[in-house]
Design a protein around this motif. Structure first.
Motif, short mmCIF file in Angstrom:
data_model
loop_
_atom_site.label_atom_id
_atom_site.label_comp_id
_atom_site.label_asym_id
_atom_site.label_seq_id
_atom_site.Cartn_x
_atom_site.Cartn_y
_atom_site.Cartn_z
N PHE A 108 0.83 -1.21 0.00
CA PHE A 108 0.00 0.00 0.00
C PHE A 108 0.87 1.26 0.00
N LEU A 109 1.88 1.30 0.84
CA LEU A 109 2.74 2.48 0.97
C LEU A 109 3.51 2.77 -0.32
N ARG A 110 3.84 1.76 -1.08
CA ARG A 110 4.65 1.92 -2.30
C ARG A 110 4.02 2.85 -3.33
N ASP A 111 2.73 3.08 -3.23
CA ASP A 111 2.03 3.95 -4.18
C ASP A 111 2.21 5.44 -3.87
N TYR A 112 2.94 5.76 -2.80
CA TYR A 112 3.04 7.15 -2.35
C TYR A 112 4.49 7.59 -2.26
N LYS A 113 4.71 8.90 -2.34
CA LYS A 113 6.05 9.46 -2.21
C LYS A 113 6.47 9.56 -0.74
N PHE A 114 5.52 9.85 0.13
CA PHE A 114 5.80 10.09 1.54
C PHE A 114 4.93 9.19 2.41
N THR A 115 5.44 8.90 3.61
CA THR A 115 4.65 8.22 4.63
C THR A 115 4.74 9.04 5.90
N ILE A 116 3.60 9.41 6.44
CA ILE A 116 3.58 10.11 7.73
C ILE A 116 3.73 9.05 8.81
N CYS A 117 4.79 9.18 9.59
CA CYS A 117 5.13 8.20 10.62
C CYS A 117 5.09 8.88 11.98
N CYS A 118 4.00 8.71 12.68
CA CYS A 118 3.84 9.32 14.00
C CYS A 118 3.81 8.22 15.05
N GLU A 119 4.73 8.29 15.98
CA GLU A 119 4.73 7.35 17.09
C GLU A 119 3.58 7.70 18.05
N ASN A 120 3.23 6.75 18.89
CA ASN A 120 2.17 7.00 19.88
C ASN A 120 2.61 7.97 20.96
N ARG A 121 3.91 8.13 21.10
CA ARG A 121 4.46 9.09 22.06
C ARG A 121 5.82 9.56 21.58
N ALA A 122 6.16 10.78 21.93
CA ALA A 122 7.48 11.33 21.59
C ALA A 122 8.37 11.16 22.81
N HIS A 123 8.99 9.99 22.89
CA HIS A 123 9.78 9.63 24.07
C HIS A 123 11.10 9.05 23.62
#
Length: 103
Positions: A6-21
């Motif tokens: 699925f991701l291969r069809d896009y230039k970018f992937t938004i990668c947000c962790e559940n916490r910034a730790h």
């Protein structure tokens, strides 16, 4: 496998962790790299100790999220700039971090 396809069809992937730790770094950024997209990452503030900072867009705080998304939009319109980031090796010195499991 389905997510990577699925991701291969896009230039970018938004990668947000559940916490910034510190030390909380999950599969999200690696899946983006494996699928051939440029990660737009928010989470572990020490991510640049594990991954090459030139190979992704790092959102360090939610205050800069909008400007980083704008940076990605501009990059998507400049093929040479996009490819420079996309083709940059994600691993520092092409080596897995000590804590990583090769599989």
């Amino acid at each position: 496998a389905d997510k990577l396809a699925f991701l291969r069809d896009y230039k970018f992937t938004i990668c947000c962790e559940n916490r910034a730790h510190r030390g909380y770094l999950t599969e999200k950024i690696t899946e983006a790299f494996i699928s051939g997209t440029v990660p737009v990452y928010y989470g572990d503030p020490d991510v640049c100790e594990s991954f090459n900072p030139d190979s992704f867009i790092h959102i360090r705080s939610m205050d800069e999220a909008e400007s980083k998304v704008e940076e990605a939009l501009k990059m998507s319109m400049d093929k040479s700039q996009y490819l420079a980031v996309r083709n940059c090796p994600p691993l520092i010195n092409d080596e897995l971090p000590e804590y990583a499991e090769e599989e």
